[in-house]
Design an enzyme around this catalytic site. Structure first.
Site, PDB file in Angstrom:
ATOM      1  N   HIS A  28       2.780   9.123   0.810  1.00  0.00           N
ATOM      2  CA  HIS A  28       2.645   7.666   0.979  1.00  0.00           C
ATOM      3  C   HIS A  28       3.611   6.894   0.087  1.00  0.00           C
ATOM      4  O   HIS A  28       3.853   5.716   0.330  1.00  0.00           O
ATOM      5  CB  HIS A  28       1.186   7.205   0.853  1.00  0.00           C
TER       6      HIS A  28
ATOM      7  N   ASP B 230      -0.641  15.125   0.728  1.00  0.00           N
ATOM      8  CA  ASP B 230       0.089  13.880   0.455  1.00  0.00           C
ATOM      9  C   ASP B 230       1.290  14.102  -0.482  1.00  0.00           C
ATOM     10  O   ASP B 230       1.245  13.722  -1.648  1.00  0.00           O
ATOM     11  CB  ASP B 230      -0.896  12.860  -0.148  1.00  0.00           C
TER      12      ASP B 230
ATOM     13  N   SER C  84       0.125   7.310  -8.276  1.00  0.00           N
ATOM     14  CA  SER C  84       0.367   8.138  -7.110  1.00  0.00           C
ATOM     15  C   SER C  84       1.660   8.894  -7.298  1.00  0.00           C
ATOM     16  O   SER C  84       2.673   8.311  -7.676  1.00  0.00           O
ATOM     17  CB  SER C  84       0.455   7.279  -5.860  1.00  0.00           C
TER      18      SER C  84
HETATM   19  N1  ARG Z   1      -5.335   4.851  -1.750  1.00  0.00           N
HETATM   20  C1  ARG Z   1      -3.986   5.232  -2.044  1.00  0.00           C
HETATM   21  C2  ARG Z   1      -3.404   4.399  -3.244  1.00  0.00           C
HETATM   22  O1  ARG Z   1      -3.967   3.352  -3.499  1.00  0.00           O
HETATM   23  C3  ARG Z   1      -3.046   4.978  -0.938  1.00  0.00           C
HETATM   24  C4  ARG Z   1      -3.117   5.907   0.172  1.00  0.00           C
HETATM   25  C5  ARG Z   1      -2.223   5.465   1.263  1.00  0.00           C
HETATM   26  N2  ARG Z   1      -2.792   5.880   2.510  1.00  0.00           N
HETATM   27  C6  ARG Z   1      -3.451   5.059   3.375  1.00  0.00           C
HETATM   28  N3  ARG Z   1      -4.035   5.620   4.394  1.00  0.00           N
HETATM   29  N4  ARG Z   1      -3.464   3.754   3.262  1.00  0.00           N
HETATM   30  O2  ARG Z   1      -2.288   3.972  -3.148  1.00  0.00           O
HETATM   31  N1  ASP Z   2      -3.288   5.671  -4.398  1.00  0.00           N
HETATM   32  C1  ASP Z   2      -2.890   5.064  -5.651  1.00  0.00           C
HETATM   33  C2  ASP Z   2      -1.344   4.976  -5.765  1.00  0.00           C
HETATM   34  O1  ASP Z   2      -0.688   4.904  -4.762  1.00  0.00           O
HETATM   35  C3  ASP Z   2      -3.464   5.792  -6.814  1.00  0.00           C
HETATM   36  C4  ASP Z   2      -4.775   5.226  -7.238  1.00  0.00           C
HETATM   37  O2  ASP Z   2      -4.975   4.007  -7.149  1.00  0.00           O
HETATM   38  O3  ASP Z   2      -5.589   6.005  -7.708  1.00  0.00           O
HETATM   39  O4  ASP Z   2      -0.804   4.802  -6.825  1.00  0.00           O
END
Ligand code: ARG
Ligand code: ASP
Length: 706
Positions: free
Chosen positions: A83, A203, A641
């Site tokens: 991502h 990921d 991330s």
């Molecule tokens: N929750 C993850 C973080 O905050 C992002 C993951 C991205 N994937 C998604 N399906 N939106 O960035």
């Molecule tokens: N998914 C988040 C990122 O992209 C990580 C988190 O917020 O734990 O940095």
């Protein structure tokens, strides 16, 4: 102040309890190393952070400004999340070479794809600066002039301005895409599983840093650039993790607000988050319906939807956690304990005052952003408004060119959206806006409504579609064609243009952009600026006092996208009464979730075959399974991330990519019962590179240990 800080830092040594959260400054590793070693860590402080010796920090990068990555070979090979690399993967995908869907594997350096504009920074060192502004400026100049090397500098305030540091980076601008799994693997579970455990996403994506012949950063791509030779790279462990194993995450966490007063947490929890969640929920339901009904709409809206969903789900998790652990009460309790100090008491009542007087402006801002700014009609208005601002004093040709240029941009925005869906979103959001922001409704829009007997949001939207030339692209194109063309007769040309400008200015679509914006700029923003400068000052005083009076409650500075490490242990958790979540997931779970009919759970055939034949090579766990993800108690946030997750030997065991939903409140208060970071198991990554991607070249390049 500095003497006091040293005392403060020394004090915190004995106060850090293992697994209690914290995003620590690498330069202060000495304060934590004993605690880490107690948890099993085998490395010395110098092996984590040192200015003079190659160490772990030299292999951790700030990736693309908002993510983290880690170097895993002596030729600058870089791992981060799928991502985090998605923008690049998408931008190099075409219908013939759809790397997003099919995956991409460079089998040699020559196949790697330059990513224009992608930047990677490696921290060279961080240096404490004087608190006094003048002295600080001088010190920064001195370092800039004396440090040898090609560096970039940032000055960062920590503890809301109670501590200052200079961050010295090497900044690389030739970074190339090397590999990515198909998105059905890299983004497996999609928005459905996002922020959730149990998780089954692969990921990750792979890049490479390039430097000039002297191994120095360059300002961009050149065919003469060569792979960067890092001072340090991570070894990769095949051992996997067991419950209670030590883990450490090293990366660039973006923002946390751990030292908010109770009144601020309450405002987030009861006002701000719920309002934003409601707006997004409304928008997402409409998007989701359309996405599922039409492939073309899915293509157009996937990333818009994902962006809306990502923050919304996090806020929901935060509200849940803040309520579950009654964080407001906890904060009040802690505040009461300090209120015997008159300075604390004053600061807290100042906070209360500002929140009660000014929070309605923060809410107006939230509604403006979520219910006006997010409509396509506002953005179209913004683009088309430029048509009324063209400098008509230039040559007719220049006027026509400029109009065409603006038209082109506006039309391309139209074609990136679905007009039927946008009309529905507009109706729903306009309703929220007019219901919830009555006090800030622009006079001008109210007048349009009363003059035309527009009572409901539907009425207003129907009026817009009937009257605005911005309501569809052909209409806009025709209007521009009708008025803005090269007309030999200068008078007629002038008249055409001024009629055109008049028409645009009076268009209800332009008003829908301009009037809310005007209210925002004149009535909301100045109040927000005042709120922010007051709270900034209070934050500084409050955190300064906490450091003095209650150092155990303010052990680390809030995250601000600077390099931090955090450590904890691999652990399961109890998401709700009667349920325990195991600490790892396996490929079995990927197959369990498989459902070709559900977009987010459509497992690629090749992966299913590998599963059936159990062709796992050396990447299976000792239980014979491929482990996919695991969780631990590391305190992470957005920006972490892609961060390296290492074991007690400092070897890479995973790539951090998310947190568990029930614990997303960790940005405000970490709680070791519920806060977990989610990592993809590095063995799954290697398995995918080798068995799914066939990129043995990359496996050979890495240093894999048992
Ligand atoms: N929750 C993850 C973080 O905050 C992002 C993951 C991205 N994937 C998604 N399906 N939106 O960035
Ligand atoms: N998914 C988040 C990122 O992209 C990580 C988190 O917020 O734990 O940095």
């Amino acid at each position: 102040m500095r003497k006091f800080l040293m005392l403060f830092c020394a004090l915190t040594i004995s106060l850090n309890l293992f697994g209690q959260g914290g995003m620590w400054l690498p330069v202060l590793i000495e304060n934590h190393i004993k605690d880490m070693q107690k948890g099993g860590f085998k490395l010395s402080a110098e092996e984590v952070y040192s200015v003079n010796k190659a160490c772990m920090k030299d292999a951790v990068v700030l990736f693309g400004g908002g993510c983290t990555g880690e170097i895993v070979s002596d030729k600058g090979l870089l791992l981060t999340n799928h991502h985090c690399g998605r923008g690049e993967i998408v931008s190099h995908s075409t219908l013939e070479h759809d790397y997003l869907t099919e995956g991409f594997w460079a089998k040699s350096l020559s196949q790697e794809i330059p990513c224009k504009g992608l930047n990677v920074k490696i921290l060279d060192r961080m240096i404490e600066l004087p608190g006094d502004e003048e002295e600080r400026k001088k010190a920064v100049e001195k370092y800039k002039n004396t440090l040898e090397g090609v560096f970039e500098f940032t000055v960062e305030k920590l503890y809301a301005g109670n501590l200052w540091y200079l961050f010295v980076y090497k900044s690389f601008n030739d970074v190339r895409l090397v590999g990515a799994p198909p998105s059905a693997v890299g983004n497996f579970g999609g928005d459905t599983d996002n922020w959730m455990w149990p998780r089954h996403g692969g990921d990750f994506s792979i890049f490479r840093i390039y430097a000039d012949k002297n191994n120095n950063p360059t300002t961009g791509y050149s065919k003469d650039n060569v792979p960067y030779k890092p001072k340090h790279h991570f070894k990769i462990s095949l051992k996997g993790v067991e419950k209670d194993d030590f883990t450490m995450v090293f990366g660039f966490p973006g923002t946390t607000e751990e030292y908010l007063p109770a009144v601020a947490v309450k405002a987030y929890k009861d006002q701000n988050y719920p309002a934003r969640i409601f707006c997004r929920q409304t928008r997402m339901e409409l998007m989701s319906e359309a996405i599922n009904a039409d492939r073309q709409v899915r293509l157009k809206y996937t990333s818009i939807y994902a962006g809306a969903e990502n923050a919304k789900k996090k806020w929901e998790g935060s509200v849940l956690g803040l309520n579950r652990f009654d964080v407001v009460k906890q904060k009040i309790h802690a505040e009461n304990a300090l209120k015997s100090d008159s300075e604390v008491k004053n600061i807290l009542s100042e906070y209360e005052k500002i929140y009660s007087e000014k929070y309605k402006f923060i809410m107006a801002d939230a509604y403006f952003y979520e219910s006006v700014y997010q409509t396509a009609q506002f953005k179209i208005g913004e683009k088309a408004f430029a048509l009324s601002q063209i400098d008509t004093e230039t040559s007719p040709q220049a006027v026509v060119n400029k109009a065409q240029e603006i038209l082109k941009k506006t039309l391309s925005f139209f074609s990136a959206r679905d007009s039927a869906l946008e009309r529905k979103i507009f109706t729903a959001l306009y309703k929220i806006y007019s219901d919830s922001c009555a006090e800030f409704m622009p006079k001008n829009l109210k007048e349009i409504c009363s003059a035309n007997a527009l009572k409901t949001a539907e009425d207003f939207v129907n009026y817009y579609y009937k009257n605005s030339v911005l309501s569809d692209s052909t209409r806009l194109k025709n209007i521009v064609a009708k008025y803005v063309y090269l007309e030999k007769n200068a008078k007629k040309f002038e008249k055409n243009i001024s009629d055109f400008v008049e028409l645009i200015k009076n268009d209800v679509g332009i008003k829908y952009y301009l009037e809310p914006l005007r209210v925002y700029l004149q009535q909301i923003m100045p109040e927000i600026n005042a709120f922010e400068s007051q709270t900034e000052k209070l934050d500084k005083d409050y955190q300064g006092l906490l450091m003095k009076l209650s150092p155990e409650t303010i052990k680390f500075p809030d995250a601000n996208s600077t390099l931090r490490f955090t450590f904890g242990k691999v652990d399961s958790y109890i998401p709700r009464d009667g349920v325990i979540y195991n600490y790892y997931t396996t490929l079995d779970g990927v197959i369990e979730k498989d459902n070709p009919k559900i977009y987010d759970y459509n497992v690629p055939e090749k992966l299913k075959k590998l599963y059936q034949s159990k062709d796992y090579g050396r990447y299976a766990d000792k239980d014979g399974k491929i482990h996919v993800c695991f969780i631990a108690t590391n305190h992470t946030t957005g920006g972490n991330s892609g961060s390296p997750v290492v074991n007690a030997n400092g070897e890479l065991i995973g790539i951090n990519f998310d947190r568990c939903w029930e614990g997303t409140m960790s940005d405000i208060m970490y709680n070791k019962e519920i806060c977990r970071n989610i990592s993809v198991d590095i063995r799954y990554v290697l398995f995918l590179i080798e068995k799914l991607g066939g990129a043995d070249n990359l496996i050979k390049e890495m240093e894999i240990v048992n």
